[in-house]
Design a protein around this motif. Structure first.
Motif, PDB file in Angstrom:
ATOM      1  N   VAL A   1       0.177   9.627  -3.774  1.00  0.00           N
ATOM      2  CA  VAL A   1      -0.474  10.605  -4.553  1.00  0.00           C
ATOM      3  C   VAL A   1       0.609  11.381  -5.740  1.00  0.00           C
ATOM      4  O   VAL A   1       0.203  11.369  -6.692  1.00  0.00           O
ATOM      5  N   THR A   2       1.520  11.781  -5.106  1.00  0.00           N
ATOM      6  CA  THR A   2       2.537  12.684  -5.714  1.00  0.00           C
ATOM      7  C   THR A   2       3.148  11.733  -6.799  1.00  0.00           C
ATOM      8  O   THR A   2       3.468  12.162  -7.747  1.00  0.00           O
ATOM      9  N   LEU A   3       3.383  10.618  -6.385  1.00  0.00           N
ATOM     10  CA  LEU A   3       4.493   9.649  -7.229  1.00  0.00           C
ATOM     11  C   LEU A   3       3.374   9.189  -8.394  1.00  0.00           C
ATOM     12  O   LEU A   3       3.872   9.368  -9.533  1.00  0.00           O
ATOM     13  N   ILE A   4       2.160   9.011  -8.258  1.00  0.00           N
ATOM     14  CA  ILE A   4       1.283   8.540  -9.305  1.00  0.00           C
ATOM     15  C   ILE A   4       1.103   9.748 -10.186  1.00  0.00           C
ATOM     16  O   ILE A   4       0.803   9.435 -11.411  1.00  0.00           O
ATOM     17  N   ARG A   5       1.251  10.788  -9.810  1.00  0.00           N
ATOM     18  CA  ARG A   5       0.952  12.030 -10.916  1.00  0.00           C
ATOM     19  C   ARG A   5       2.281  12.287 -11.641  1.00  0.00           C
ATOM     20  O   ARG A   5       2.169  13.012 -12.557  1.00  0.00           O
ATOM     21  N   GLN A   6       3.713  11.359 -11.394  1.00  0.00           N
ATOM     22  CA  GLN A   6       4.557  11.704 -12.010  1.00  0.00           C
ATOM     23  C   GLN A   6       4.614  10.656 -13.438  1.00  0.00           C
ATOM     24  O   GLN A   6       5.581  10.825 -14.106  1.00  0.00           O
ATOM     25  N   GLY A   7       3.798   9.974 -13.308  1.00  0.00           N
ATOM     26  CA  GLY A   7       3.902   9.186 -14.700  1.00  0.00           C
ATOM     27  C   GLY A   7       2.825   8.013 -14.889  1.00  0.00           C
ATOM     28  O   GLY A   7       1.779   7.976 -14.069  1.00  0.00           O
ATOM     29  N   ARG A   8       3.001   7.221 -15.768  1.00  0.00           N
ATOM     30  CA  ARG A   8       1.931   6.027 -16.176  1.00  0.00           C
ATOM     31  C   ARG A   8       2.097   5.133 -15.132  1.00  0.00           C
ATOM     32  O   ARG A   8       3.056   4.454 -14.666  1.00  0.00           O
ATOM     33  N   THR A   9       0.701   4.904 -14.597  1.00  0.00           N
ATOM     34  CA  THR A   9       0.834   3.828 -13.460  1.00  0.00           C
ATOM     35  C   THR A   9       0.300   2.365 -14.289  1.00  0.00           C
ATOM     36  O   THR A   9      -0.478   2.306 -14.785  1.00  0.00           O
ATOM     37  N   ALA A  10       1.119   1.431 -13.660  1.00  0.00           N
ATOM     38  CA  ALA A  10       0.891   0.018 -14.160  1.00  0.00           C
ATOM     39  C   ALA A  10       0.769  -0.979 -12.947  1.00  0.00           C
ATOM     40  O   ALA A  10       1.464  -0.714 -11.800  1.00  0.00           O
ATOM     41  N   TYR A  11       0.091  -1.862 -12.920  1.00  0.00           N
ATOM     42  CA  TYR A  11       0.299  -2.853 -12.109  1.00  0.00           C
ATOM     43  C   TYR A  11       0.416  -4.452 -12.405  1.00  0.00           C
ATOM     44  O   TYR A  11      -0.089  -4.685 -13.540  1.00  0.00           O
ATOM     45  N   GLN A  12       1.292  -5.247 -11.432  1.00  0.00           N
ATOM     46  CA  GLN A  12       1.198  -6.558 -11.815  1.00  0.00           C
ATOM     47  C   GLN A  12       0.553  -7.532 -10.885  1.00  0.00           C
ATOM     48  O   GLN A  12       1.097  -7.534  -9.720  1.00  0.00           O
ATOM     49  N   PRO A  13      -0.639  -8.059 -10.997  1.00  0.00           N
ATOM     50  CA  PRO A  13      -1.393  -8.842  -9.940  1.00  0.00           C
ATOM     51  C   PRO A  13      -0.486  -9.912  -9.563  1.00  0.00           C
ATOM     52  O   PRO A  13       0.324 -10.573 -10.319  1.00  0.00           O
ATOM     53  N   VAL A  14      -0.458 -10.357  -8.208  1.00  0.00           N
ATOM     54  CA  VAL A  14       0.018 -11.438  -7.708  1.00  0.00           C
ATOM     55  C   VAL A  14      -0.669 -12.182  -6.708  1.00  0.00           C
ATOM     56  O   VAL A  14      -0.484 -13.310  -6.131  1.00  0.00           O
TER      57      VAL A  14
ATOM     58  N   PRO B   1      -7.500 -10.847   1.743  1.00  0.00           N
ATOM     59  CA  PRO B   1      -8.831 -11.496   2.394  1.00  0.00           C
ATOM     60  C   PRO B   1     -10.012 -10.425   2.318  1.00  0.00           C
ATOM     61  O   PRO B   1     -10.992 -11.105   2.402  1.00  0.00           O
ATOM     62  N   TYR B   2      -9.597  -9.061   1.819  1.00  0.00           N
ATOM     63  CA  TYR B   2     -10.763  -8.303   1.426  1.00  0.00           C
ATOM     64  C   TYR B   2     -11.092  -8.201   0.257  1.00  0.00           C
ATOM     65  O   TYR B   2     -12.014  -7.360  -0.209  1.00  0.00           O
ATOM     66  N   GLY B   3     -10.822  -9.057  -0.593  1.00  0.00           N
ATOM     67  CA  GLY B   3     -10.854  -9.073  -2.049  1.00  0.00           C
ATOM     68  C   GLY B   3     -10.272  -8.033  -2.776  1.00  0.00           C
ATOM     69  O   GLY B   3     -10.824  -8.044  -4.061  1.00  0.00           O
ATOM     70  N   ARG B   4      -9.381  -7.466  -2.241  1.00  0.00           N
ATOM     71  CA  ARG B   4      -8.696  -6.429  -3.298  1.00  0.00           C
ATOM     72  C   ARG B   4      -7.537  -7.247  -3.927  1.00  0.00           C
ATOM     73  O   ARG B   4      -7.019  -8.282  -3.350  1.00  0.00           O
ATOM     74  N   THR B   5      -7.314  -6.708  -5.142  1.00  0.00           N
ATOM     75  CA  THR B   5      -5.880  -7.402  -6.028  1.00  0.00           C
ATOM     76  C   THR B   5      -4.690  -6.926  -5.145  1.00  0.00           C
ATOM     77  O   THR B   5      -4.422  -5.938  -5.116  1.00  0.00           O
ATOM     78  N   LEU B   6      -3.984  -7.901  -4.914  1.00  0.00           N
ATOM     79  CA  LEU B   6      -2.580  -7.596  -4.428  1.00  0.00           C
ATOM     80  C   LEU B   6      -2.064  -7.556  -5.813  1.00  0.00           C
ATOM     81  O   LEU B   6      -1.713  -8.369  -6.491  1.00  0.00           O
ATOM     82  N   ALA B   7      -0.913  -6.486  -5.817  1.00  0.00           N
ATOM     83  CA  ALA B   7      -0.169  -6.157  -6.931  1.00  0.00           C
ATOM     84  C   ALA B   7       1.034  -5.414  -6.845  1.00  0.00           C
ATOM     85  O   ALA B   7       1.231  -4.690  -5.754  1.00  0.00           O
TER      86      ALA B   7
ATOM     87  N   SER C   1     -11.861   0.241 -12.127  1.00  0.00           N
ATOM     88  CA  SER C   1     -12.685  -0.659 -11.079  1.00  0.00           C
ATOM     89  C   SER C   1     -11.799  -1.392 -10.231  1.00  0.00           C
ATOM     90  O   SER C   1     -12.573  -2.081  -9.538  1.00  0.00           O
ATOM     91  N   VAL C   2     -10.750  -1.442 -10.388  1.00  0.00           N
ATOM     92  CA  VAL C   2      -9.751  -2.455  -9.763  1.00  0.00           C
ATOM     93  C   VAL C   2      -9.346  -1.753  -8.511  1.00  0.00           C
ATOM     94  O   VAL C   2      -8.395  -1.148  -8.666  1.00  0.00           O
ATOM     95  N   LYS C   3      -9.598  -2.397  -7.361  1.00  0.00           N
ATOM     96  CA  LYS C   3      -9.138  -1.925  -6.028  1.00  0.00           C
ATOM     97  C   LYS C   3      -7.673  -2.694  -5.719  1.00  0.00           C
ATOM     98  O   LYS C   3      -7.951  -3.927  -5.483  1.00  0.00           O
ATOM     99  N   ILE C   4      -6.711  -2.001  -5.447  1.00  0.00           N
ATOM    100  CA  ILE C   4      -5.521  -2.864  -5.402  1.00  0.00           C
ATOM    101  C   ILE C   4      -4.679  -2.222  -4.123  1.00  0.00           C
ATOM    102  O   ILE C   4      -4.507  -1.244  -3.457  1.00  0.00           O
ATOM    103  N   ARG C   5      -4.293  -3.503  -3.469  1.00  0.00           N
ATOM    104  CA  ARG C   5      -3.525  -3.350  -2.209  1.00  0.00           C
ATOM    105  C   ARG C   5      -2.089  -3.520  -2.701  1.00  0.00           C
ATOM    106  O   ARG C   5      -1.839  -4.636  -3.357  1.00  0.00           O
ATOM    107  N   ILE C   6      -1.025  -2.807  -2.376  1.00  0.00           N
ATOM    108  CA  ILE C   6       0.185  -3.086  -2.909  1.00  0.00           C
ATOM    109  C   ILE C   6       0.854  -4.070  -1.965  1.00  0.00           C
ATOM    110  O   ILE C   6       0.805  -3.929  -0.829  1.00  0.00           O
ATOM    111  N   ALA C   7       1.558  -4.891  -2.827  1.00  0.00           N
ATOM    112  CA  ALA C   7       1.989  -6.071  -2.201  1.00  0.00           C
ATOM    113  C   ALA C   7       3.228  -5.838  -1.751  1.00  0.00           C
ATOM    114  O   ALA C   7       3.861  -5.067  -2.126  1.00  0.00           O
ATOM    115  N   ASN C   8       3.395  -6.730  -0.484  1.00  0.00           N
ATOM    116  CA  ASN C   8       4.688  -6.732   0.271  1.00  0.00           C
ATOM    117  C   ASN C   8       5.068  -5.607   0.968  1.00  0.00           C
ATOM    118  O   ASN C   8       6.292  -5.295   1.456  1.00  0.00           O
ATOM    119  N   ILE C   9       4.189  -4.754   1.302  1.00  0.00           N
ATOM    120  CA  ILE C   9       4.577  -3.568   2.170  1.00  0.00           C
ATOM    121  C   ILE C   9       3.194  -3.488   3.042  1.00  0.00           C
ATOM    122  O   ILE C   9       2.218  -3.687   2.857  1.00  0.00           O
TER     123      ILE C   9
END
Length: 101
Positions: free
Chosen positions: A55-68, A72-78, A13-21
């Motif tokens: 999409v291809t990358l996340i199919r290659q293994g377990r996805t994890a995230y570290q919130p930071v 401004p849109y309420g997404r988790t930066l991680a 249920s967590v919408k994530i914006r990849i941090a720093n890119i």
């Protein structure tokens, strides 16, 4: 996880914006509306390539995230990892994203 574009995905249920890119926008992005002054990186072909690479990358293994924080849109930066791979750095290294300015 499900991928929205080259720098946004959903893990459960967590919408994530990849941090720093910044990845190119996809068609329909309000950031590419000429009436708003092209606020985004509006290279649609590269936007599709970035999304598809994530999409291809996340199919290659377990996805994890570290919130930071939250954007401004309420997404988790991680920092997003697929196994030991930093997904944001991977996209930058492939030329499919750039460091956030």
């Amino acid at each position: 996880p499900t991928v929205h574009d080259g720098d946004t995905l959903r893990c459960g249920s967590v919408k994530i914006r990849i941090a720093n890119i910044e990845a190119p926008e996809l068609p329909g992005s309000p950031k590419c509306d000429p009436r708003r002054g092209h606020l985004g990186w509006c290279d649609y072909d590269l936007g599709y390539a970035s999304r598809n690479a994530l999409v291809t990358l996340i199919r290659q293994g377990r996805t994890a995230y570290q919130p930071v924080g939250t954007d401004p849109y309420g997404r988790t930066l991680a920092i997003v990892y697929v196994g030991a791979i930093d997904a944001g750095q991977y996209l930058i290294d492939q030329g499919l994203a750039r460091p956030w300015r």
